[in-house]
Design a protein around this motif. Sequence first.
Motif, mmCIF file in Angstrom:
data_model
loop_
_atom_site.group_PDB
_atom_site.id
_atom_site.type_symbol
_atom_site.label_atom_id
_atom_site.label_comp_id
_atom_site.label_asym_id
_atom_site.label_seq_id
_atom_site.Cartn_x
_atom_site.Cartn_y
_atom_site.Cartn_z
ATOM 1 N N UNK A 88 0.842 -1.338 0.093
ATOM 2 C CA UNK A 88 0.077 -0.044 -0.113
ATOM 3 C C UNK A 88 0.778 1.324 0.067
ATOM 4 N N UNK A 97 -4.219 -0.787 -5.803
ATOM 5 C CA UNK A 97 -4.829 -1.429 -4.636
ATOM 6 C C UNK A 97 -5.891 -2.432 -5.227
ATOM 7 N N UNK A 149 -5.203 -9.448 4.788
ATOM 8 C CA UNK A 149 -6.431 -9.770 5.609
ATOM 9 C C UNK A 149 -7.185 -8.388 6.255
ATOM 10 N N UNK A 150 -8.067 -8.529 7.244
ATOM 11 C CA UNK A 150 -8.548 -9.721 7.864
ATOM 12 C C UNK A 150 -9.460 -10.712 6.796
ATOM 13 N N UNK A 185 -2.962 -8.439 10.180
ATOM 14 C CA UNK A 185 -2.942 -7.528 9.003
ATOM 15 C C UNK A 185 -1.451 -6.638 8.841
ATOM 16 N N UNK A 218 -3.907 2.792 3.569
ATOM 17 C CA UNK A 218 -3.984 1.391 3.513
ATOM 18 C C UNK A 218 -3.749 0.695 4.390
ATOM 19 N N UNK A 260 -5.158 0.714 7.373
ATOM 20 C CA UNK A 260 -6.616 0.571 7.594
ATOM 21 C C UNK A 260 -7.072 -0.630 6.938
ATOM 22 N N UNK A 261 -7.751 -1.683 7.732
ATOM 23 C CA UNK A 261 -8.357 -2.513 6.768
ATOM 24 C C UNK A 261 -9.862 -2.027 6.242
ATOM 25 N N UNK A 262 -10.255 -2.593 5.023
ATOM 26 C CA UNK A 262 -11.496 -1.820 4.761
ATOM 27 C C UNK A 262 -10.943 -0.625 3.653
ATOM 28 N N UNK A 263 -9.846 -0.502 3.336
ATOM 29 C CA UNK A 263 -9.439 0.669 2.552
ATOM 30 C C UNK A 263 -9.662 0.232 1.158
ATOM 31 N N UNK A 264 -9.805 -1.053 0.803
ATOM 32 C CA UNK A 264 -10.190 -1.781 -0.483
ATOM 33 C C UNK A 264 -11.326 -1.357 -0.939
#
Lengths: 416, 416
Positions: A285, A309, A360-361, A394, B293, B295-299
């Motif tokens: 990232x 991404x 992940x997660x 992560x 990125x 942070x999870x959920x960035x996608x």
Amino acid sequence: MFAEIITIGDELLIGQVIDTNSAFIAKQLNKIGVSVYQITSVQDDKPHILKALKDAEDNVDIIILTGGLGPTKDDITKKTIAEYFNDELVLDNSVLENIESIWKKYVRQTLLQVNKDQALVPSKATVLMNSNGTAPGMWLEKDKKTFISLPGVPFEMKSLITNNVIPKLKEKYDCPFILHKTLLVYGLGESTLAARIEAWEDALPKHIKLAYLPSLGKMRLRLSVKGFDKQQIESEVQAQINKVLPLIKNEFFGYEDEDGNEEAIIGNQLTKLGKTLAIAESCTGGKLAELFTANSGASKYLMGGVVTYSTQSKMDVLKVSEDIIKKYSVVSAQVAEAMAQNVLKLYKSDYAISTTGNAGPTKGDSDAEVGTVFIGIATKNGVYSEEYNFGNHRARVINKAVNKAIEILQKEIFKN
Amino acid sequence: MFAEIITIGDELLIGQVIDTNSAFIAKQLNKIGVSVYQITSVQDDKPHILKALKDAEDNVDIIILTGGLGPTKDDITKKTIAEYFNDELVLDNSVLENIESIWKKYVRQTLLQVNKDQALVPSKATVLMNSNGTAPGMWLEKDKKTFISLPGVPFEMKSLITNNVIPKLKEKYDCPFILHKTLLVYGLGESTLAARIEAWEDALPKHIKLAYLPSLGKMRLRLSVKGFDKQQIESEVQAQINKVLPLIKNEFFGYEDEDGNEEAIIGNQLTKLGKTLAIAESCTGGKLAELFTANSGASKYLMGGVVTYSTQSKMDVLKVSEDIIKKYSVVSAQVAEAMAQNVLKLYKSDYAISTTGNAGPTKGDSDAEVGTVFIGIATKNGVYSEEYNFGNHRARVINKAVNKAIEILQKEIFKN
């Protein structure tokens, strides 16, 4: 000569802010032969600060405090120091002039009373002028002990340490020379490395201290010595390193520089070779690019990078073919290699590195197991990739992927 | 209920490693009502560790140690704890089994004696099983005091704190509720903010503690309260926030979440709106992309980004026209706007943000003054840019540019 660093602020004790000041100060003190005995973080609380000052005075020669010098009501360090020294606060005109000049240049608003009050200092203190801010540094002496109070803002503290505190300490104290030399070793666990170099470690002279510092996929092996003959210490440590290097010749990455910076080792080698680098990142990232650009001089060798991404962006920006993605999935050796090759072309660089994986997660755009990461390397002569699984946490997956990418890149760049 | 955190390791005292463990532990303790009285970092030195244990026992109820539990010769914490408790080390079979299973799964090499020795624990200790590593956590009690020793590897420490230490502490102690609520305020200096909210601050009830935490271009304003009635505390703090918000309505950014994360605030809003983001970075070198990125959920909302560090790559990758660069220079409003517009198109995103500037220390590819940064924002409706000068300190310029970019992006995204 021993020092204690006392950092003041509730934000440290509730975990809102990580104390980065102490490491910087400790490093600078070590360079002039002052050992740090202890680092203590205390609350914005007068009795507690007074107690910490007393304890430190009992144990060390030099006490450095940071924090609590701001203009607001929660800043109490200055009053507390005055009380500790049975002293009173008096207006220092040179500090007031400094505050007024900073205000005029940057703030362009009326100077408030709270700002003027920042020019109050204990009458026994020598002012260390803060050219970057309104809170002055202060230097106080008591018997043979020195107390130094600095603002907590890292930028202001750093400048005061470098330009005022260190020169004054060097003048006042006759300190030994402290040498730390750290070898970066990749791809060996702590106990495996220890077993391999055991005979060497057991034969180390007592005054050379050895430490193992493991982190994700790499190990730092540090030798530390203290003494008054700089040249003799340096050659003694070098002789020991010459003995251990043959034992880790495939795993030795280089020496850690002052800022702990493997990227600079790679960057310097690329600059020396006159070669350039481009980076294509998915799961990491932007972290790889950011590590390289944190160093000045990166523009000499880093052409740039892309963070692709989403799957769509791998096609749109890096022109990875939809067929490859459909056939092998977006987390695959084929995609990692296409990313590396295409970013090499896009940026017209000599080396390119790529990452694609699932940090992940959840599984995201791919069916690959969480933790799966492919790292690709392209040069004008070809491309290859490697597959890893870095577990299911992560931040850890991202950091391990970054470290592994740097390790692979180092091997590729130094192999010529 | 009060705790002290003792971190052990020469690497901390020489400034080679920044102590990030303490902040994590402090945050978790606060959440269950335990206040941290002091954080103390000491050397790998038996007398010093013993002294720190004694001091802590005199001052607090709970003592948490990290570090010094590795398999190598510089790790002495376990022996020191045994001495402090007049205890001896005995082999714990459950720990040995854990070590053997980790070894089998990840290392696939012969288990060495030093690894087996990690299963030795003080006979008075309750083992806290470390499922992520070979060094066990340990829990010891003495009168009403609790001593907890944990490995220094952050990943292992964190898991033990979350899964073992916190539940056990909650069971043993009846703790109050601690609430910290932090308002993020952009674009006001510390004393200006303090002057503006002075009447409100002076009227705050004594048991609500207010703190100002300034950093580059932003301010955190924290309210802290401790008590046994959670609901009453929460509504009391909310009532105070309702009073102060109208005074800072143009500068209020949002609430700091647990990880201090403005990017998540923006990310959540984008996800809610169903909109996407792309990033084009020059002087910030990937740092913006990396923050998002992390942070999870960035996608869900981040299409990706480019780091076009060299002038050539701005033309090759982002198709910024050579004419514009020649006419206005590479550090200009026109280039920032072209970067934002073109990355928006490239990634087919709804919002795009760009940075181009000169972070120093030398002038690089442009004649712009060191510290000059242009930040561009593009949407499907148009583009604009803003010019700043962030001074002449490289890391500071980069960080101020990142903070400012996030501030501008927040305003743009929340204005609808």
